[in-house]
Design a protein around this motif. Structure first.
Motif, PDB file in Angstrom:
ATOM      1  N   ILE A 193       0.850  -1.190   0.000  1.00 56.36           N
ATOM      2  CA  ILE A 193       0.000   0.000   0.000  1.00 56.36           C
ATOM      3  C   ILE A 193       0.887   1.241   0.000  1.00 56.36           C
ATOM      4  CG2 ILE A 193      -1.738   1.274   1.309  1.00 56.36           C
ATOM      5  CD1 ILE A 193      -2.866  -1.291   0.325  1.00 56.36           C
ATOM      6  N   PRO A 194       0.759   2.061  -1.037  1.00 58.93           N
ATOM      7  CA  PRO A 194       1.527   3.306  -1.040  1.00 58.93           C
ATOM      8  C   PRO A 194       0.803   4.355  -0.207  1.00 58.93           C
ATOM      9  CG  PRO A 194       0.412   2.966  -3.158  1.00 58.93           C
ATOM     10  CD  PRO A 194      -0.084   1.907  -2.233  1.00 58.93           C
ATOM     11  N   MET A 195       1.519   5.029   0.648  1.00 57.39           N
ATOM     12  CA  MET A 195       0.893   6.080   1.442  1.00 57.39           C
ATOM     13  C   MET A 195       1.688   7.360   1.328  1.00 57.39           C
ATOM     14  SD  MET A 195       0.591   4.039   4.945  1.00 57.39           S
ATOM     15  CE  MET A 195      -0.371   2.600   4.578  1.00 57.39           C
ATOM     16  N   VAL A 196       0.946   8.446   1.286  1.00 57.41           N
ATOM     17  CA  VAL A 196       1.616   9.733   1.257  1.00 57.41           C
ATOM     18  C   VAL A 196       2.384   9.878   2.556  1.00 57.41           C
ATOM     19  CG1 VAL A 196       1.304  12.224   1.237  1.00 57.41           C
ATOM     20  CG2 VAL A 196      -0.116  10.781  -0.225  1.00 57.41           C
ATOM     21  N   ALA A 197       3.674  10.145   2.422  1.00 56.65           N
ATOM     22  CA  ALA A 197       4.512  10.240   3.608  1.00 56.65           C
ATOM     23  C   ALA A 197       4.718  11.694   3.953  1.00 56.65           C
ATOM     24  CB  ALA A 197       5.853   9.552   3.358  1.00 56.65           C
ATOM     25  N   VAL A 221      -1.560   0.428   9.866  1.00 50.43           N
ATOM     26  CA  VAL A 221      -1.872   1.256   8.702  1.00 50.43           C
ATOM     27  C   VAL A 221      -3.388   1.312   8.520  1.00 50.43           C
ATOM     28  CG1 VAL A 221       0.314   0.860   7.538  1.00 50.43           C
ATOM     29  CG2 VAL A 221      -1.571  -0.696   7.109  1.00 50.43           C
ATOM     30  N   PHE A 222      -3.848   2.454   8.091  1.00 50.39           N
ATOM     31  CA  PHE A 222      -5.272   2.722   7.889  1.00 50.39           C
ATOM     32  C   PHE A 222      -5.448   3.195   6.456  1.00 50.39           C
ATOM     33  CE2 PHE A 222      -4.308   3.115  12.289  1.00 50.39           C
ATOM     34  CZ  PHE A 222      -5.445   2.703  12.978  1.00 50.39           C
ATOM     35  N   TYR A 223      -6.336   2.535   5.720  1.00 51.50           N
ATOM     36  CA  TYR A 223      -6.460   2.943   4.325  1.00 51.50           C
ATOM     37  C   TYR A 223      -7.851   2.662   3.768  1.00 51.50           C
ATOM     38  CZ  TYR A 223      -5.586  -2.021   3.418  1.00 51.50           C
ATOM     39  OH  TYR A 223      -5.660  -3.387   3.422  1.00 51.50           O
ATOM     40  N   LEU A 244      -7.040   9.266  -2.108  1.00 54.27           N
ATOM     41  CA  LEU A 244      -7.509   8.244  -1.173  1.00 54.27           C
ATOM     42  C   LEU A 244      -6.756   8.351   0.163  1.00 54.27           C
ATOM     43  CD1 LEU A 244      -7.761   5.177  -3.571  1.00 54.27           C
ATOM     44  CD2 LEU A 244      -9.587   6.693  -2.788  1.00 54.27           C
ATOM     45  N   TYR A 245      -7.429   7.908   1.203  1.00 49.46           N
ATOM     46  CA  TYR A 245      -6.846   7.959   2.546  1.00 49.46           C
ATOM     47  C   TYR A 245      -5.955   6.744   2.778  1.00 49.46           C
ATOM     48  CZ  TYR A 245      -6.870   8.793   7.635  1.00 49.46           C
ATOM     49  OH  TYR A 245      -6.530   9.057   8.934  1.00 49.46           O
ATOM     50  N   ALA A 246      -4.722   6.966   3.205  1.00 47.36           N
ATOM     51  CA  ALA A 246      -3.822   5.873   3.587  1.00 47.36           C
ATOM     52  C   ALA A 246      -2.725   6.471   4.444  1.00 47.36           C
ATOM     53  CB  ALA A 246      -3.221   5.192   2.358  1.00 47.36           C
ATOM     54  N   VAL A 247      -2.713   6.090   5.703  1.00 49.52           N
ATOM     55  CA  VAL A 247      -1.721   6.650   6.633  1.00 49.52           C
ATOM     56  C   VAL A 247      -1.282   5.590   7.643  1.00 49.52           C
ATOM     57  CG1 VAL A 247      -2.556   9.045   6.504  1.00 49.52           C
ATOM     58  CG2 VAL A 247      -3.536   7.457   8.174  1.00 49.52           C
TER      59      VAL A 247
END
Lengths: 429, 429
Positions: A193-197, A221-223, A244-247
């Motif tokens: 899962i790619p997440m904005v860092a 991780v939450f996505y 999209l939400y991913a953190v």
């Protein structure tokens, strides 16, 4: 390879120093041995896996237009002074003084060195874009190395660096790497899962961490569920994805307006295996990396860097694929595809059938580890489950007399009784 | 690969710091760049050659029954204290102190580490013989690094270590490595002369240096003509070989009774690229590497070590194969087999023929570097001669109109005018 000759020192006991599954299993399966704190020797079984992962990374980098070179492990402190990072980097940098009292260091990353190479050898915008990468051992002097190869000190990393004449070009390079990463992890059987860092001021949305999902992952991780669907594609639209939400758990805020409703929010554990980063002219300005632009004027190149933790991936894949008995390798990275078990080594009929199957598979290019040891069946089954080859091909006196062998799938546990021909056909299909 | 995209920074000028042909040519052909004194970055062209050499070395080690693993670059000083070499090694050892004030070093060789791995994991004579090897970067802090990759500080080396229960076993391991070395160098197009090296008290005749013959070699070598004949074989009788005269100039004595008569004595220049060494129980005793023998009693294992200078071989091959215009790669290690020169990029007919040939060769698995640049013919010919691909395939407007292309052999200089089909047939044969 015959197991009687293979250097595979498996362990029955669980080593006390290993706190997580991958570390435990890599030690027990004879893949690695610690040589010093956070520093490992890769024994033949582990080395085979590491090479397969490295090769997948390489092929996807090449396919994305990146070019491979190899920078050394030891760097001069001078270039790190140019970028201003020599003093800033802190104690994780392994600093060295050579016999002529020159300050050197074991590279923890290579932005400075690649910028130096670029500025000395590329002169015109016409030579752009360029993405250069290498797969080389790095050293970060972790204060408390742990979790085996997951947080070692000497580790193998793929790092790419992109050079473009402007932001639009840099964004295209970033997207090429982003999509290469999705393909790379997918080929290894991983959901990443790619997440904005957190990017600081520079970069905006052009910095992502890739987290492999594994129950035993280091971070929560939450996505958004839509992520899985997008990440399963070979190429994605970064704009769509970035909405999209991913953190990771540190940044998760259920009250954020961007956080999706509960039925669309997935909660999982992840292991960071990649990090990509656009940083613009940070290094090109600090180190004077300019090219002549279309109008002849010098332009500081726009850069990005893109890392994959190659040795860490070995651990991450095991975290994602194991059970109580051992590892369950995805085929693409398995050290051997098939484990051939001779239940009664020394028995003429068993030996003959096993030797025939061993030869037939080897001739077809199927990698086989043949357990030809004079040992109990229980030991052989346990070792084979532990090292986790995708397929187990078992020949015992009773089956052989009836013309049958057993084929077991390590992932599903499913067993089939088959003729030798049918078993070989399935393994060479 | 299209040259317009390939990162190949060739130089017209001869770099002043380069004193020998291989160093000059590696810089000019864009194979390497110095990153610090005696420390090099391998650019894509050089990296491709280094990988091919590495792969030949690996295949011949595997064929000889050696097993590959990978030891780290950084070692603990402790194991070098056990062997007594930590203080003895001198300033060539790059010593390091980590953040916890532990003494470490960048491995210049790996006898200690492999002995540690062996003693911790092998318990019985039944697991012998074992030959373990790795191909890893080493560091020796040369007081005056020079000659490019021939005497650098960070260098790639293949080192094998054999473990046997007794001297006869050790001798068999030694012979297996000896013959693997002959095959390895021969596959690279090299004539390598094995010479009995100075062994001190231990080892007797079981220590040899392998010298590649090259006019520009670093040392003078004197040898019996019969050597060439023996060395051209895939496997030799060590007893027979050891009776022949072969020494470096330091040891040459024309009055020695062993020195052959003038008509049988060859004088040449050589470059040391390999060194094999039987040292018995030196390390197994110092470090307590014992296995249970057939009678159950502990036995100190008999060891040997076997090195090949992998990165040095790149330079040695160039010293053996070059002319005034550039390198002339033997096919087995050439970065590409064919250089395809489009004499008039932008011309419809030339482009079409070149693109077709590029595709046809690539599809057949032939590695091609396609010079599609918009540049003068002279520049293209000079660059192609410089980087030294074995074959040059040239398409110009006049030839293309007549249905002809030119095929040039870089080694012989021979040129043929051929139809496209005939040229392709020759290159894919």
């Amino acid at each position: 390879m015959r197991l009687s000759r293979f250097f595979l020192p498996t362990l029955k006991e669980t080593p006390s120093e290993a706190q997580i599954a991958s570390h435990r299993l890599m030690l027990r399966a004879g893949m690695i041995r610690q040589s010093a704190s956070g520093i490992y020797t890769w024994l033949p079984l582990g080395w085979k896996v590491l090479q397969k992962i490295e090769q997948i990374v390489r092929e996807e980098q090449d396919a994305a237009g990146a070019q491979e070179l190899l920078m050394p492990t030891i760097q001069s402190a001078d270039i790190w002074r140019e970028s201003g990072r020599y003093d800033a980097y802190g104690k994780e940098m392994l600093r060295i003084v050579d016999r002529h009292d020159r300050e050197m260091l074991f590279g923890p990353t290579n932005e400075e060195l690649i910028t130096q190479i670029f500025r000395d050898n590329v002169k015109s915008y016409r030579e752009l874009p360029k993405i250069l990468y290498h797969i080389q051992w790095k050293f970060r002097d972790e204060v408390r190395p742990r979790f085996g190869v997951m947080r070692g000190r000497e580790f193998l990393m793929k790092d790419s660096y992109s050079f473009d004449i402007d932001f639009d070009g840099a964004k295209r390079s970033y997207e090429a790497m982003f999509n290469a990463y999705l393909r790379t992890f997918k080929r290894m059987g991983l959901t990443a899962i790619p997440m904005v860092a957190d990017s600081g001021a520079i970069g905006g949305n052009l910095t992502h961490e890739f987290h492999v999902l594994a129950e035993t992952g280091e971070s929560g991780v939450f996505y958004d569920v839509a992520y899985e669907e997008l990440a399963a594609k070979d190429a994605v639209d970064l704009e769509a994805l970035s909405k999209l939400y991913a953190v990771t758990d540190e940044k998760h805020d259920p009250n954020s307006p961007e956080c999706p409703p509960a039925d669309r929010l997935k909660v999982a554990r992840g292991i960071e295996v990649g990090h990509i980063f656009y940083f613009g002219t940070k290094y090109s300005k600090a180190m004077g990396a300019v090219v002549a632009g279309p109008d002849g004027n010098p332009v500081h190149v726009e850069m990005g860097s893109y890392g994959i933790g190659v040795s860490r991936l070995v651990g991450a894949i095991i975290e994602a694929y194991h059970d109580d008995r051992g590892i369950k390798w995805p085929e693409a990275v398995a050290p051997f595809k098939v484990g051939l078990i001779n239940l009664k080594a020394g028995d003429g009929a068993c030996d003959r059938v096993c030797e025939d199957m061993y030869r037939a598979l080897s001739e077809q290019g199927v990698e086989v580890l043949y357990d030809d040891r004079d040992d109990r069946a229980g030991v052989k089954f346990a070792d084979m489950d532990l090292i986790g080859l995708p397929w187990q091909l078992v020949a015992g006196p009773k089956g052989v007399a009836a013309g049958l062998v057993e084929l077991k799938n390590r992932h599903t546990g499913e067993k089939q009784e088959l003729s030798v021909e049918a078993a070989l056909a399935q393994l060479t299909a």
